[in-house]
Design a protein around this motif. Sequence first.
Motif, PDB file in Angstrom:
ATOM      1  N   MET A   1      -5.838   3.285 -13.946  1.00 20.07           N
ATOM      2  CA  MET A   1      -6.591   4.164 -12.801  1.00 20.07           C
ATOM      3  C   MET A   1      -6.349   3.318 -11.561  1.00 20.07           C
ATOM      4  O   MET A   1      -5.781   2.415 -11.386  1.00 20.07           O
TER       5      MET A   1
ATOM      6  N   ILE B   1      -5.954   2.027  -7.766  1.00 19.24           N
ATOM      7  CA  ILE B   1      -6.868   1.119  -7.237  1.00 19.24           C
ATOM      8  C   ILE B   1      -7.879   1.756  -6.256  1.00 19.24           C
ATOM      9  O   ILE B   1      -9.069   1.326  -6.064  1.00 19.24           O
TER      10      ILE B   1
ATOM     11  N   ASP C   1      -9.204   4.632  -6.626  1.00 19.33           N
ATOM     12  CA  ASP C   1     -10.296   5.220  -7.516  1.00 19.33           C
ATOM     13  C   ASP C   1     -11.161   4.130  -7.915  1.00 19.33           C
ATOM     14  O   ASP C   1     -12.593   4.379  -8.268  1.00 19.33           O
ATOM     15  N   GLU C   2     -10.846   3.011  -8.326  1.00 14.22           N
ATOM     16  CA  GLU C   2     -11.498   1.926  -8.773  1.00 14.22           C
ATOM     17  C   GLU C   2     -12.403   1.497  -7.554  1.00 14.22           C
ATOM     18  O   GLU C   2     -13.722   1.164  -7.759  1.00 14.22           O
TER      19      GLU C   2
ATOM     20  N   ASP D   1     -15.155   4.017  -7.272  1.00  8.63           N
ATOM     21  CA  ASP D   1     -16.087   3.775  -8.259  1.00  8.63           C
ATOM     22  C   ASP D   1     -16.995   2.600  -8.074  1.00  8.63           C
ATOM     23  O   ASP D   1     -18.102   2.614  -8.506  1.00  8.63           O
TER      24      ASP D   1
ATOM     25  N   CYS E   1     -12.609  -7.253  -6.399  1.00 10.35           N
ATOM     26  CA  CYS E   1     -12.049  -6.275  -7.250  1.00 10.35           C
ATOM     27  C   CYS E   1     -10.540  -6.115  -6.849  1.00 10.35           C
ATOM     28  O   CYS E   1      -9.641  -6.207  -7.717  1.00 10.35           O
TER      29      CYS E   1
ATOM     30  N   THR F   1      -6.956  -7.542  -9.000  1.00  5.37           N
ATOM     31  CA  THR F   1      -6.020  -6.591  -9.870  1.00  5.37           C
ATOM     32  C   THR F   1      -4.688  -7.055  -8.996  1.00  5.37           C
ATOM     33  O   THR F   1      -3.499  -6.121  -8.950  1.00  5.37           O
TER      34      THR F   1
END
Length: 128
Positions: free
Chosen positions: A1, A3, A5-6, A9, A92, A96
């Motif tokens: 996915m 980043i 999009d993360e 979300d 987040c 990552t």
Amino acid sequence: MRIVDEIADLMNKYGLSVEKKRNTVKRTHEELPISLVVKVQSSRKSAVIELKPEEDLLDSLADLAESGEDIEEIVDGVLAELRDVAIEVSRCLENTGYKAVLKIREGERDVRDHLEEVLEEYSIFEEE
């Protein structure tokens, strides 16, 4: 996915409606037109997280002041909520492998300047 999009979300988990454009995720608060903007630079593995007052913030604050709302309390609540989301987004990103740069204070200062302007204007209006 991806980043982006993360991040979208994550913001959605907070019940926030999100607008995505390429490498930018923007969320405008539902109570006041103040946005949390995340600009991702995938090639550099970095991102900038900012708070931005929207153009109609002054009008929204004035409307709330005229209706007798405690606009200082509302602004404080909105800023606290957006700050919390910004910190979560930052975590987040860092989890990552991204470097997250928080530029929240500048936006908060701008919002508070707008708040002071409305409070001064409204207090003059009440005195007349």
